[in-house]
Design an enzyme around this catalytic site. Structure first.
Site, PDB file in Angstrom:
ATOM      1  N   VAL A  92       0.812  -1.164  -0.015  1.00 50.97           N
ATOM      2  CA  VAL A  92       0.053   0.022  -0.026  1.00 50.97           C
ATOM      3  C   VAL A  92       0.990   1.129   0.119  1.00 50.97           C
ATOM      4  O   VAL A  92       1.580   1.376   0.901  1.00 50.97           O
ATOM      5  CB  VAL A  92      -1.210  -0.008   1.209  1.00 50.97           C
ATOM      6  N   VAL A  94       1.094   5.453  -1.583  1.00 50.47           N
ATOM      7  CA  VAL A  94       0.522   6.724  -2.640  1.00 50.47           C
ATOM      8  C   VAL A  94       1.713   7.559  -2.705  1.00 50.47           C
ATOM      9  O   VAL A  94       2.718   7.752  -1.880  1.00 50.47           O
ATOM     10  CB  VAL A  94      -0.694   7.606  -1.990  1.00 50.47           C
ATOM     11  N   ARG A 100      -2.812  12.605   0.690  1.00 54.65           N
ATOM     12  CA  ARG A 100      -3.832  13.403   1.389  1.00 54.65           C
ATOM     13  C   ARG A 100      -4.975  13.809   0.296  1.00 54.65           C
ATOM     14  O   ARG A 100      -5.248  15.232   0.525  1.00 54.65           O
ATOM     15  CB  ARG A 100      -3.354  14.451   2.291  1.00 54.65           C
ATOM     16  N   GLY A 102      -7.300  11.532  -0.930  1.00 51.26           N
ATOM     17  CA  GLY A 102      -8.158  10.453  -0.829  1.00 51.26           C
ATOM     18  C   GLY A 102      -7.863   9.499  -1.921  1.00 51.26           C
ATOM     19  O   GLY A 102      -8.670   8.367  -2.072  1.00 51.26           O
ATOM     20  N   LEU A 104      -5.667   6.775  -1.331  1.00 49.91           N
ATOM     21  CA  LEU A 104      -5.705   5.524  -0.438  1.00 49.91           C
ATOM     22  C   LEU A 104      -7.204   5.172  -0.217  1.00 49.91           C
ATOM     23  O   LEU A 104      -7.647   3.998  -0.360  1.00 49.91           O
ATOM     24  CB  LEU A 104      -4.656   5.675   0.835  1.00 49.91           C
ATOM     25  N   ARG A 105      -7.809   6.278   0.181  1.00 51.97           N
ATOM     26  CA  ARG A 105      -9.298   5.912   0.502  1.00 51.97           C
ATOM     27  C   ARG A 105      -9.985   5.214  -0.839  1.00 51.97           C
ATOM     28  O   ARG A 105     -10.814   4.063  -0.643  1.00 51.97           O
ATOM     29  CB  ARG A 105     -10.025   6.941   1.093  1.00 51.97           C
ATOM     30  N   SER A 128       2.442   0.245   8.571  1.00 51.65           N
ATOM     31  CA  SER A 128       3.472   1.173   8.619  1.00 51.65           C
ATOM     32  C   SER A 128       3.365   2.281   9.696  1.00 51.65           C
ATOM     33  O   SER A 128       4.309   2.345  10.370  1.00 51.65           O
ATOM     34  CB  SER A 128       3.958   1.827   7.203  1.00 51.65           C
ATOM     35  N   GLU A 129       2.224   2.642   9.808  1.00 46.98           N
ATOM     36  CA  GLU A 129       1.781   3.674  10.964  1.00 46.98           C
ATOM     37  C   GLU A 129       0.438   3.349  11.562  1.00 46.98           C
ATOM     38  O   GLU A 129      -0.539   2.870  10.684  1.00 46.98           O
ATOM     39  CB  GLU A 129       1.686   4.997  10.266  1.00 46.98           C
ATOM     40  N   TYR A 133      -5.220   2.758   9.632  1.00 45.59           N
ATOM     41  CA  TYR A 133      -6.066   1.947   9.106  1.00 45.59           C
ATOM     42  C   TYR A 133      -7.445   1.627  10.044  1.00 45.59           C
ATOM     43  O   TYR A 133      -8.349   0.847   9.697  1.00 45.59           O
ATOM     44  CB  TYR A 133      -5.640   0.433   9.172  1.00 45.59           C
ATOM     45  N   PHE A 408       3.932  -9.821   6.198  1.00 45.24           N
ATOM     46  CA  PHE A 408       3.841  -9.480   4.912  1.00 45.24           C
ATOM     47  C   PHE A 408       3.593  -8.140   4.688  1.00 45.24           C
ATOM     48  O   PHE A 408       3.358  -7.133   5.501  1.00 45.24           O
ATOM     49  CB  PHE A 408       2.634 -10.501   4.398  1.00 45.24           C
TER      50      PHE A 408
HETATM   51  C1  LIG Z   1      -0.244   5.984   4.106  1.00 44.38           C
HETATM   52  C2  LIG Z   1      -0.369   6.452   2.734  1.00 44.38           C
HETATM   53  C3  LIG Z   1      -0.734   5.386   1.769  1.00 44.38           C
HETATM   54  C4  LIG Z   1      -1.936   7.511   2.737  1.00 44.38           C
HETATM   55  O1  LIG Z   1      -2.381   7.797   1.372  1.00 44.38           O
HETATM   56  P1  LIG Z   1      -3.279   9.152   1.019  1.00 44.38           P
HETATM   57  O2  LIG Z   1      -3.653   8.868  -0.532  1.00 44.38           O
HETATM   58  O3  LIG Z   1      -2.438  10.117   1.453  1.00 44.38           O
HETATM   59  O4  LIG Z   1      -4.449   8.748   2.160  1.00 44.38           O
HETATM   60  P2  LIG Z   1      -5.941   9.399   1.714  1.00 44.38           P
HETATM   61  O5  LIG Z   1      -5.712  10.952   1.310  1.00 44.38           O
HETATM   62  O6  LIG Z   1      -6.820   8.646   1.301  1.00 44.38           O
HETATM   63  O7  LIG Z   1      -6.223   9.619   3.364  1.00 44.38           O
HETATM   64  C5  LIG Z   1      -7.473   8.756   3.839  1.00 44.38           C
HETATM   65  C6  LIG Z   1      -7.599   9.212   5.352  1.00 44.38           C
HETATM   66  O8  LIG Z   1      -6.418   8.560   5.915  1.00 44.38           O
HETATM   67  C7  LIG Z   1      -5.923   9.736   6.617  1.00 44.38           C
HETATM   68  N1  LIG Z   1      -4.254   9.341   6.397  1.00 44.38           N
HETATM   69  C8  LIG Z   1      -3.515   9.015   5.647  1.00 44.38           C
HETATM   70  N2  LIG Z   1      -2.399   8.448   5.954  1.00 44.38           N
HETATM   71  C9  LIG Z   1      -2.371   8.882   7.263  1.00 44.38           C
HETATM   72  C10 LIG Z   1      -1.293   8.742   8.173  1.00 44.38           C
HETATM   73  N3  LIG Z   1       0.067   8.374   7.707  1.00 44.38           N
HETATM   74  N4  LIG Z   1      -1.416   8.957   9.271  1.00 44.38           N
HETATM   75  C11 LIG Z   1      -2.801   9.542   9.863  1.00 44.38           C
HETATM   76  N5  LIG Z   1      -3.842   9.519   8.914  1.00 44.38           N
HETATM   77  C12 LIG Z   1      -3.477   9.259   7.588  1.00 44.38           C
HETATM   78  C13 LIG Z   1      -6.184  10.817   5.945  1.00 44.38           C
HETATM   79  O9  LIG Z   1      -5.840  12.053   6.624  1.00 44.38           O
HETATM   80  C14 LIG Z   1      -7.295  10.615   5.662  1.00 44.38           C
HETATM   81  O10 LIG Z   1      -8.297  10.955   6.797  1.00 44.38           O
HETATM   82  P3  LIG Z   1      -9.971  11.098   6.827  1.00 44.38           P
HETATM   83  O11 LIG Z   1     -10.747   9.842   6.456  1.00 44.38           O
HETATM   84  O12 LIG Z   1     -10.189  11.583   8.015  1.00 44.38           O
HETATM   85  O13 LIG Z   1     -10.133  12.276   5.627  1.00 44.38           O
HETATM   86  C15 LIG Z   1       0.803   7.302   2.194  1.00 44.38           C
HETATM   87  O14 LIG Z   1       0.832   8.182   3.197  1.00 44.38           O
HETATM   88  C16 LIG Z   1       1.918   6.625   1.839  1.00 44.38           C
HETATM   89  O15 LIG Z   1       2.072   6.024   0.898  1.00 44.38           O
HETATM   90  N6  LIG Z   1       2.730   6.576   2.876  1.00 44.38           N
HETATM   91  C17 LIG Z   1       4.118   5.834   2.925  1.00 44.38           C
HETATM   92  C18 LIG Z   1       4.007   4.434   2.585  1.00 44.38           C
HETATM   93  C19 LIG Z   1       3.344   3.642   3.649  1.00 44.38           C
HETATM   94  O16 LIG Z   1       3.098   4.194   4.741  1.00 44.38           O
HETATM   95  N7  LIG Z   1       2.311   3.086   3.405  1.00 44.38           N
HETATM   96  C20 LIG Z   1       1.472   2.201   4.080  1.00 44.38           C
HETATM   97  C21 LIG Z   1       1.935   0.913   4.087  1.00 44.38           C
HETATM   98  S1  LIG Z   1       1.087  -0.070   5.452  1.00 44.38           S
END
Ligand SMILES: CC(C)(COP(=O)(O)OP(=O)(O)OC[C@H]1O[C@@H](n2cnc3c(N)ncnc32)[C@H](O)[C@@H]1OP(=O)(O)O)[C@@H](O)C(=O)NCCC(=O)NCCS
Length: 408
Positions: A92, A94, A100, A102, A104-105, A128-129, A133, A408
């Site tokens: 996963v 982005v 930020r 939407g 991921l959503r 990862s954080e 989720y 995984f």
């Molecule tokens: C984590 C990640 C995938 C989020 O992607 P994104 O497209 O920015 O997420 P979205 O814009 O769809 O956010 C959906 C919601 O999650 C929240 N959110 C997203 N990432 C977050 C984070 N790292 N910490 C806290 N909240 C987060 C957003 O604020 C948003 O909140 P809402 O539902 O209240 O509006 C992206 O920051 C990323 O690639 N990070 C590095 C790699 C990683 O950690 N991947 C996850 C592996 S488990």
């Protein structure tokens, strides 16, 4: 064809599509950027061996991959021993330029609708954080406990048997014998994940990048258990990489062997449970020092009746659960009647006693990891009657702390 309704925030230039084999190099590049890695050729080969394009969704902006969500197929063991097919969400990310908004959503919504359409009752992930989720209905289902054992001072209680039966084996023999033992261990362990042949091959290939500067793997085998470890000569530490015991005898025999490794000062293991038997086997339990405790696997229930009727309960329970699931709308009211020998869970309009619960909290309860009382105190579960809460807590927690066993 994807059945995706774009959420309001998703920019119109973004399209979601399923990956193809031809996407792999770009997927590796995008994933590496998101996690701060330049994957070596060797590592790319390893990824290629596990990559299943059909299981990966991509977000694309003007031909560039800006988002990825994939999954692996697993079977996961429920309390009572039944195994359910589950999706293990992984890969996963982005792009930093597109965060930020939407993406991921949107990926999660599309991917999870697919899981529901495929009839899956549960999805799983490691995060990862921790803040990402919960909003998607995931709760912490297993924990990782990191321990350091002072090998020279750790002795077993004088009445603990010394069953023996451990042999040191090479990788080919380990590859032959371990999967069957792992299956037996998994059948007894709530939260345990199945391992495919490809998974075993990758793990035992023991590639250089994964050794953290320590030795290649050594393996211990017992008829009912195994352990793999490496030696870090810089710190005289034995790092236990994996271990599974299908009997208590094998568990004791393997730990006795690990703690008998001359020249090693410290034995380090990173995925023990909070209720690990080892600490009760030692004459001085404090020699097993907890140096970290982390969330391990997160679980989300996709089909409440299927998931809850497949597991068994440590005590009889008869409640109506009112499950709240704003993300996927898989909640509602369900009557659960269960006990040690069977369970039934069906959609139900009404009934008493009523327990309100967040979907993420149900994920935390599913394998018996979390205590219903803690979830109630945290406001994620509500029962008017404290006696109902006590019964729920007794029913959901079993005699084994869940462990997933495979990263995984
Ligand atoms: C984590 C990640 C995938 C989020 O992607 P994104 O497209 O920015 O997420 P979205 O814009 O769809 O956010 C959906 C919601 O999650 C929240 N959110 C997203 N990432 C977050 C984070 N790292 N910490 C806290 N909240 C987060 C957003 O604020 C948003 O909140 P809402 O539902 O209240 O509006 C992206 O920051 C990323 O690639 N990070 C590095 C790699 C990683 O950690 N991947 C996850 C592996 S488990």
């Amino acid at each position: 064809m994807l059945h995706h309704d774009a959420p309001p925030l998703l920019p119109p230039s973004i399209i979601l599509r399923r990956a193809t084999a031809a996407d792999l190099p770009a997927v590796i590049e995008a994933d590496g950027r998101a996690f701060g890695e330049h994957y070596s050729d060797e590592r790319q080969d390893e990824i290629r061996a596990l990559f299943d394009p059909d299981r990966h969704l991509l977000a694309e902006d003007a031909g560039e991959i800006v988002g990825i969500a994939g999954s692996y197929p697993f079977d996961v063991t429920l309390p009572g021993g039944a195994a359910l097919p589950a999706a293990g969400v992984s890969w996963v990310s982005v792009a930093v330029t597109h965060r930020r908004r939407g993406i991921l959503r949107a990926l999660m919504a599309e991917q999870h609708r697919g899981f529901v359409a495929d009839g899956l009752a549960v999805s799983l992930l490691t995060a990862s954080e921790g803040a990402i989720y919960g909003r998607f209905g995931y709760g912490i289902a297993t924990e990782h406990r990191e321990v350091e054992i002072n090998r020279r001072r750790a002795a077993f209680r004088s009445d603990v048997p010394d069953p023996g039966g451990v042999r040191q084996v090479g990788t080919p023999e380990m590859r032959r014998i371990a999967p069957e033992i792992h299956r037996r261990w998994a059948a007894q362990t709530p939260g345990a994940l199945s391992r495919s042949d490809r998974w075993w091959d990758g793990l035992l290939a023991d590639r250089e990048w994964n050794r953290g500067g320590a030795s290649a793997l050594f393996h211990l085998a017992h008829p009912d258990g195994y352990a793999s470890y490496r030696i870090d000569h810089a710190t005289d530490t034995c790092r236990v990489v994996q271990m599974a015991a299908a009997t208590d005898e094998a568990y004791i025999a393997l730990w006795r062997t690990l703690l008998a490794l001359d020249l090693v000062e410290t034995v380090f293991a990173r995925s023990l449970t909070v209720a690990e038997p080892l600490q009760f086997l030692l004459a001085d339990p404090r020699q097993l020092r907890t140096v970290g405790l982390y969330d391990g696997m997160w679980a989300r229930v996709l089909d409440v009746p299927a998931a809850l009727s497949a597991r068994r309960y440590a005590a009889d329970v008869d409640v109506v659960l009112d499950v709240r699931d704003p993300f996927l709308d898989r909640g509602g009211r369900f009557r659960l009647r269960g006990g040690p020998d069977g369970a039934e869970c069906v959609a139900s309009g009404s009934g008493e006693p009523l327990v309100g619960i967040e979907m993420a909290a149900l994920g935390s309860l599913l394998f018996g990891g979390a205590h219903a009382g803690s979830l109630a105190r945290a406001g994620l579960l509500h029962a008017d009657d404290p006696a109902v809460l006590r019964r729920l807590a007794a029913a959901f927690q079993g005699e084994r702390t869940p462990q997933h066993g495979t990263e995984f």
